[in-house]
Enzyme design. Structure first.
Site, PDB file in Angstrom:
ATOM      1  N   SER A  39       0.873  -1.187   0.000  1.00 14.82           N
ATOM      2  CA  SER A  39       0.000   0.000   0.000  1.00 14.82           C
ATOM      3  C   SER A  39       0.902   1.225   0.000  1.00 14.82           C
ATOM      4  CB  SER A  39      -0.843  -0.017   1.278  1.00 14.82           C
ATOM      5  OG  SER A  39      -1.455   1.223   1.502  1.00 14.82           O
ATOM      6  N   TYR A  79      -1.864  -0.128  10.730  1.00 15.98           N
ATOM      7  CA  TYR A  79      -1.929  -0.655   9.352  1.00 15.98           C
ATOM      8  C   TYR A  79      -0.622  -0.339   8.614  1.00 15.98           C
ATOM      9  CZ  TYR A  79      -3.483  -1.098   4.478  1.00 15.98           C
ATOM     10  OH  TYR A  79      -3.588  -1.428   3.142  1.00 15.98           O
TER      11      TYR A  79
END
Ligand code: NAP
Length: 274
Positions: free
Chosen positions: A131, A144
């Protein structure tokens, strides 16, 4: 025919990736925690199986099945993952553990299971779906981002370790993508125990819908990420990293700002948006 194993195919990027590999005539093993989520992929010609990436026995069973049936695993796509958002102080350690179990230990379990077969054949590609958060950690996304930074670090080390065996390791780094990911992350945010002091950050994250609603305004379609993954699996000498979408390309640049300037920019956004 080349064979690929994809994790997290119940929706979003995983599902699109399985279909794109199929379209390019690969033998596809599409996996998910709940096999009922894979019925339409089976109809599209994919082999399907139950695989929770936190279960070592699932990982071993599925990899053994593929090696027995096909004699090869040309590509592993570590896609399964989710976003545990929230201020670091508010995320209980059990949630941090669960986040790393799926986003970091999951790819590690699968990588360890497929590597002996790839090394033996002298070829293979491992694609890890990271990501922009794997390059840049922003407020509310610390846990995250921590998991995706760990995935990036382990991928960098692995790439150098297995290059001489003919195995490629690729990181795909999407920005926002139009999948259920954002809404699922918002649900997990809602049931965090909230301490005082972060209401403005919760407001920015929740009420401005930065990630929710399927990737927000700037989200790319999951097919765009799928095409990048399948392209990377099909080239002889793939790049180490593929950012996907304009936000991802911009986000990566943010990583190279001096820390003080980046911190001031986060302060400014927090002040303007709250
Ligand atoms: P998604 O539609 O929510 O898909 C996530 C997939 O991961 C689902 O199939 C989910 O299965 C699966 N999963 C979760 N925990 C699992 C476990 N323990 N074992 C096996 N599968 C599990 O979201 P997505 O956007 O396609 O996300 C795919 C990947 O892209 C993730 O790694 C995510 O971090 C990354 N990513 C997404 C975005 C975005 O904006 N969407 C941006 C950058 C990176 P269940 O249905 O069973 O929960």
């Amino acid at each position: 025919m080349k064979t690929v194993l994809v994790t997290g195919c119940s929706s979003g990027i995983g599902r699109a990736t399985a279909l794109e590999f199929r379209r390019r005539e690969w033998t596809v093993y599409a996996t998910a925690r709940d096999p009922y989520d894979l019925t339409d992929l089976a109809d599209a010609g994919c082999e399907t199986d139950t695989l929770d990436v936190t279960s070592q026995s699932d990982v071993d069973r599925v990899v053994d099945r593929i090696v027995e049936s096909e004699g090869r695993i040309d590509c592993l796509v570590n896609n399964a993952g989710y976003g545990q958002f929230g201020p670091i102080e508010d995320v209980p350690i059990s949630r941090v553990h669960a986040q790393f179990d799926v986003n970091v230990y999951g790819p590690h379990r699968l990588t360890r299971a497929v590597l002996p077969h790839m090394r033996e054949r002298g070829e293979g590609t491992i694609v890890n779906v990271s990501s922009t958060a794997g390059r840049l950690a922003s407020p509310m996304m610390g846990v995250y981002a921590g998991s995706k930074h760990a995935l990036e670090a382990m991928s960098d080390a692995l790439r150098a370790e297995v290059d001489s065996f003919g195995v490629d390791v690729v990181l795909v780094e999407p920005g926002p993508v139009k999948t259920p990911f954002g809404d699922r992350a918002m649900e997990m945010l809602d049931d965090l125990p909230r301490s005082d002091g972060y209401e403005d950050l919760y407001h920015i994250q929740r009420d401005t819908n930065v990630m929710g609603g399927g990737g927000g305004t700037f989200g790319v379609r999951p097919d765009a990420v799928a095409e990048t993954i399948v392209d990377a699996a099909n080239v002889a000498d793939p790049a180490a990293r593929y950012p996907v979408g304009d936000i991802a390309k911009l986000g990566v640049l943010g990583r190279y700002l001096p820390d003080r300037i980046r911190d001031r920019l986060f302060d400014l956004v927090r002040w303007v948006m709250s």
